[in-house]
Design an enzyme around this catalytic site. Structure first.
Site, PDB file in Angstrom:
ATOM      1  N   ASP A 112      -6.105  -5.535   4.340  1.00  0.00           N
ATOM      2  CA  ASP A 112      -7.478  -5.284   4.358  1.00  0.00           C
ATOM      3  C   ASP A 112      -8.320  -5.908   3.229  1.00  0.00           C
ATOM      4  O   ASP A 112      -8.146  -5.973   2.388  1.00  0.00           O
ATOM      5  CB  ASP A 112      -7.632  -3.722   4.136  1.00  0.00           C
ATOM      6  CG  ASP A 112      -8.852  -3.117   4.690  1.00  0.00           C
ATOM      7  OD1 ASP A 112     -10.061  -3.685   4.680  1.00  0.00           O
ATOM      8  OD2 ASP A 112      -8.593  -1.932   5.340  1.00  0.00           O
ATOM      9  N   THR A 141     -13.345  -3.229   9.206  1.00  0.00           N
ATOM     10  CA  THR A 141     -12.171  -2.723   9.191  1.00  0.00           C
ATOM     11  C   THR A 141     -11.643  -2.244  10.729  1.00  0.00           C
ATOM     12  O   THR A 141     -10.518  -2.712  10.855  1.00  0.00           O
ATOM     13  CB  THR A 141     -12.031  -1.723   8.256  1.00  0.00           C
ATOM     14  OG1 THR A 141     -12.196  -2.266   7.183  1.00  0.00           O
ATOM     15  CG2 THR A 141     -10.362  -1.129   8.330  1.00  0.00           C
ATOM     16  N   ASN A 176     -17.085   0.455  11.891  1.00  0.00           N
ATOM     17  CA  ASN A 176     -16.322   1.783  11.374  1.00  0.00           C
ATOM     18  C   ASN A 176     -16.981   3.008  11.967  1.00  0.00           C
ATOM     19  O   ASN A 176     -16.505   3.982  12.329  1.00  0.00           O
ATOM     20  CB  ASN A 176     -16.338   1.736  10.190  1.00  0.00           C
ATOM     21  CG  ASN A 176     -15.437   0.603   9.462  1.00  0.00           C
ATOM     22  OD1 ASN A 176     -14.462   0.052  10.119  1.00  0.00           O
ATOM     23  ND2 ASN A 176     -15.738  -0.054   8.145  1.00  0.00           N
ATOM     24  N   LYS A 217      -5.973   4.168   4.863  1.00  0.00           N
ATOM     25  CA  LYS A 217      -6.853   4.678   5.751  1.00  0.00           C
ATOM     26  C   LYS A 217      -6.607   5.015   7.012  1.00  0.00           C
ATOM     27  O   LYS A 217      -5.590   4.509   7.780  1.00  0.00           O
ATOM     28  CB  LYS A 217      -7.833   3.275   6.058  1.00  0.00           C
ATOM     29  CG  LYS A 217      -8.670   2.871   4.790  1.00  0.00           C
ATOM     30  CD  LYS A 217      -9.267   1.548   5.328  1.00  0.00           C
ATOM     31  CE  LYS A 217     -10.268   1.067   3.968  1.00  0.00           C
ATOM     32  NZ  LYS A 217     -10.919  -0.296   4.442  1.00  0.00           N
ATOM     33  N   ARG A 231      -8.067   4.890  10.030  1.00  0.00           N
ATOM     34  CA  ARG A 231      -8.283   3.937  11.056  1.00  0.00           C
ATOM     35  C   ARG A 231      -7.385   2.721  10.799  1.00  0.00           C
ATOM     36  O   ARG A 231      -6.707   2.488  12.130  1.00  0.00           O
ATOM     37  CB  ARG A 231      -9.720   3.461  11.166  1.00  0.00           C
ATOM     38  CG  ARG A 231     -10.085   2.831   9.631  1.00  0.00           C
ATOM     39  CD  ARG A 231     -11.569   2.441   9.651  1.00  0.00           C
ATOM     40  NE  ARG A 231     -12.178   1.884   8.472  1.00  0.00           N
ATOM     41  CZ  ARG A 231     -12.601   2.583   7.455  1.00  0.00           C
ATOM     42  NH1 ARG A 231     -12.599   3.927   7.333  1.00  0.00           N
ATOM     43  NH2 ARG A 231     -13.012   1.894   6.250  1.00  0.00           N
ATOM     44  N   ASP A 278      -8.761  -3.728  -0.090  1.00  0.00           N
ATOM     45  CA  ASP A 278     -10.241  -3.507   0.172  1.00  0.00           C
ATOM     46  C   ASP A 278     -11.071  -2.603  -0.555  1.00  0.00           C
ATOM     47  O   ASP A 278     -12.215  -3.083  -1.118  1.00  0.00           O
ATOM     48  CB  ASP A 278     -10.333  -2.860   1.736  1.00  0.00           C
ATOM     49  CG  ASP A 278     -11.819  -2.946   2.286  1.00  0.00           C
ATOM     50  OD1 ASP A 278     -12.449  -3.855   2.664  1.00  0.00           O
ATOM     51  OD2 ASP A 278     -12.413  -1.678   2.431  1.00  0.00           O
ATOM     52  N   HIS A 282     -13.975  -4.443  -2.806  1.00  0.00           N
ATOM     53  CA  HIS A 282     -15.501  -3.812  -2.656  1.00  0.00           C
ATOM     54  C   HIS A 282     -16.162  -3.373  -3.942  1.00  0.00           C
ATOM     55  O   HIS A 282     -17.220  -3.500  -4.213  1.00  0.00           O
ATOM     56  CB  HIS A 282     -15.616  -2.435  -1.745  1.00  0.00           C
ATOM     57  CG  HIS A 282     -15.821  -2.707  -0.565  1.00  0.00           C
ATOM     58  ND1 HIS A 282     -16.659  -3.522  -0.069  1.00  0.00           N
ATOM     59  CD2 HIS A 282     -14.952  -2.432   0.657  1.00  0.00           C
ATOM     60  CE1 HIS A 282     -16.448  -3.359   1.371  1.00  0.00           C
ATOM     61  NE2 HIS A 282     -15.480  -3.016   1.764  1.00  0.00           N
ATOM     62  N   HIS A 322     -10.457  -8.728   8.088  1.00  0.00           N
ATOM     63  CA  HIS A 322     -11.784  -9.289   7.648  1.00  0.00           C
ATOM     64  C   HIS A 322     -11.615 -10.038   6.280  1.00  0.00           C
ATOM     65  O   HIS A 322     -10.515  -9.699   5.712  1.00  0.00           O
ATOM     66  CB  HIS A 322     -13.135  -8.478   7.806  1.00  0.00           C
ATOM     67  CG  HIS A 322     -12.858  -7.157   6.762  1.00  0.00           C
ATOM     68  ND1 HIS A 322     -12.768  -7.145   5.756  1.00  0.00           N
ATOM     69  CD2 HIS A 322     -12.690  -5.836   7.269  1.00  0.00           C
ATOM     70  CE1 HIS A 322     -12.911  -6.007   4.954  1.00  0.00           C
ATOM     71  NE2 HIS A 322     -12.616  -5.357   6.182  1.00  0.00           N
ATOM     72  N   HIS A 328     -18.608  -7.198   3.500  1.00  0.00           N
ATOM     73  CA  HIS A 328     -18.511  -8.034   4.711  1.00  0.00           C
ATOM     74  C   HIS A 328     -18.869  -7.479   5.722  1.00  0.00           C
ATOM     75  O   HIS A 328     -19.868  -6.561   5.666  1.00  0.00           O
ATOM     76  CB  HIS A 328     -16.846  -8.092   4.909  1.00  0.00           C
ATOM     77  CG  HIS A 328     -16.215  -6.753   5.002  1.00  0.00           C
ATOM     78  ND1 HIS A 328     -16.147  -5.827   6.042  1.00  0.00           N
ATOM     79  CD2 HIS A 328     -15.742  -5.871   3.777  1.00  0.00           C
ATOM     80  CE1 HIS A 328     -15.789  -4.542   5.657  1.00  0.00           C
ATOM     81  NE2 HIS A 328     -15.361  -4.575   4.433  1.00  0.00           N
TER      82      HIS A 328
END
Length: 544
Positions: A37, A78, A99, A160, A162, A302, A306, A350, A484
């Site tokens: 990620d 994501t 998302n 995550k 997802r 990720d 961030h 990404h 992103h």
């Protein structure tokens, strides 16, 4: 010369009889799909002098790398990324438009994996009310299950939800994700009524708590992190309770009834690997008569990106540790499944941008786009012209999401509304263009960008206007970290490396697409492509 259609033609030649017809389809015992990620393509090489030989370097030295793989749509987030990799499709078709996205007819926000018809399995929290129901197309994992009459085992894993759910598809045997409240791996009643005994036993080890109590210091002496900025810069965010964003990060002081902090540390990747290895062992993946498929997403990269941005010591340390995670995983696969008996690929959902202040301080144009302020000002401007309040619900996903119910009830001129909004947005600092989604193919944007807008536009779930920011700009007020979502190479250029059974050794510099991954796997496995696929097999990497 006698025609074969002539009445006097010679008897047609029959094909030579094959002594034995081969009925078995050659396939690997296991496919492992790895998504890192927020991994920028250049991370393959930025820290390469410090990688060992068994992780990223093994992928490159034994496998096939596609050096110019691009995301074929916007926005680059994501959920659409994981979905595109496994469906070979784009938001216009697979429906995962972000998302979170707004159902345009109702104005209600929808989380990509949200499903209130199912319940959490493995915790009392609501974190398990998730399923793949919002995804409109099949995945390559679904197609594998269909091709083997559901004998193939498919399991998805990620911190995550997802990242675990969407790659595993609609027909997966299981998907698991992390619960902040309990520190457990959980699932939902979409997949099962109760966790398998081995998952419950794994959770009882309380590994998340053990990792957090170790705190986070650098793997090597901090002065050796030459690819990073200083440890304490204004570009980095702080963890809750910290005075400065510096090592050591005392994670043990941040438990406070929640295990969430493990996500923003490399221990989240360690825990993910631990659970993946337990899954491989206890589910006997790669040990049956049909190909199994493990989808594995490393999510901590990720969260760390961030928070700290892409130039922080924390990012360099995370990728040096992830390199060791990959070596451990490959060694496990060699031992349990057999070297060259499995196929693995590594990609990303990404990339990420440089922190705008970092760029500005180094003489490079960049900036922050104040989304909330622009939304307020846009609604004020439209109200003056159309005499109605809150005409725009949100600028989420860099799109203008109108209040369509109100617009219809008040019988406002929608085309005129769009033109007014576009005119307003084009006058804002940091905006390169604002484009009517329905007419994107005819816009003045470069062809590649037009195609990405069209591919990303799902009329039921996307806003009516796509906002394109200038290079180096992104949405937000925070002066720290990164994000992103754009078409630019820093967000859309991703790594793609295949290795193992059926894969050549080599590299490719022609442009390939994230959407090409699923049809390449379909060609490798001799199965049907996902039903929304728009990609093409990358023939150069496949053994003929």
């Amino acid at each position: 010369m006698t025609s074969v259609f002539s009445a006097h033609a010679q008897k047609p030649q029959v094909p030579k009889i094959i002594d034995k017809v081969k009925t078995d389809v050659a396939r690997p015992k296991l496919v492992v799909g790895i998504v890192v990620d927020q991994m920028r393509w250049d991370y393959l090489y930025r820290f390469a002098n410090r990688y060992g030989n068994g992780g990223f370097k093994r992928l490159l030295n034994e496998g096939f790398t596609c050096e110019n793989t691009q995301i074929p749509y916007i926005p680059t987030f994501t959920a659409p990324g994981h979905t595109c990799i496994y469906t070979g499709s784009v938001p216009a078709i697979h429906g995962i438009a972000g998302n979170d996205f707004i159902i345009q007819t109702t104005g209600k926000s929808m989380y990509c994996a949200g499903d209130t018809t199912v319940q959490t399995v493995g915790s009392n929290s609501a974190a398990g009310q998730m399923s793949p129901a919002n995804m409109l197309s099949t995945t390559i994992t679904d197609e594998l299950r269909l091709a083997t009459n559901f004998r193939s085992k498919v399991i998805g894993i990620a911190l995550k939800d997802r990242g675990g759910i969407l790659p595993a598809g609609h027909s997966a045997n299981a998907a698991y994700w992390f619960d902040d409240l309990t520190g457990n791996w959980i699932s939902s009643t979409y997949y099962m009524k109760d966790l398998p005994n081995w998952v419950s036993a794994f959770n009882k080890q309380k590994l998340a708590e053990k990792y957090i109590k170790q705190d986070w210091n650098t793997l090597y002496p901090i002065e050796t992190y030459s690819q990073s900025t200083a440890d304490d810069t204004k570009y980095e965010g702080k963890l809750t309770g910290e005075e400065k964003p510096v090592f050591p990060h005392l994670l043990s002081k941040m438990l406070n009834g929640s295990y969430k902090v493990i996500r923003t540390s490399p221990y989240g990747n360690d825990l993910t690997l631990d659970f993946a290895k337990a899954t491989l062992k206890n589910e006997q993946m790669g040990r049956g008569t049909d190909t199994d498929f493990l989808t594995l997403s490393f999510s901590s990269t990720d969260y760390i990106g961030h928070n700290y941005g892409i130039n922080a010591v924390e990012i360099e340390d995370t990728y040096l540790r992830l390199d060791k995670n990959l070596e451990d995983l490959f060694n496990t696969l060699d031992a349990q499944v057999g070297k060259n008996q499995y196929t693995v690929f590594l990609s990303a959902d990404h990339g990420a941008a440089h922190n705008p202040n970092f760029l500005i301080d180094n003489g490079i144009p960049a900036g922050f786009w104040p989304t909330s302020r622009v939304l307020k000002d846009l609604n004020k401007a439209l109200q003056q012209e159309f005499k109605e309040e809150e005409i725009v619900l949100s600028l989420n996903n860099y799109q203008v999401n109108f209040n369509n119910q109100m617009i219809a009830s008040k019988q406002l001129d929608f085309e005129k509304l769009k033109k007014s909004a576009i005119r307003f947005l084009r006058a804002q600092d940091g905006v390169a263009n604002a484009i009517d989604m329905e007419n994107a193919a005819l816009s003045s944007a470069p062809q590649q960008i037009r195609e990405r807008i069209v591919n990303g536009y799902n009329y039921e779930r996307s806003g009516a206007i796509q906002i394109l920011l200038k290079p180096g700009f992104f949405s937000g007020y925070s002066s720290t970290g990164t994000t992103h979502g754009s078409w630019n190479p820093y967000d859309a250029h991703i790594p793609l490396v295949f290795m193992g059974w059926g894969i050549k050794h080599g590299s490719l510099n022609r442009q390939t697409s994230m959407a090409d991954i699923a049809p390449t796997l379909a060609a490798l496995l001799h199965i049907q492509e996902p039903n929304g696929n728009i990609g093409s097999p990358i023939e150069e990497l496949l053994v003929k």
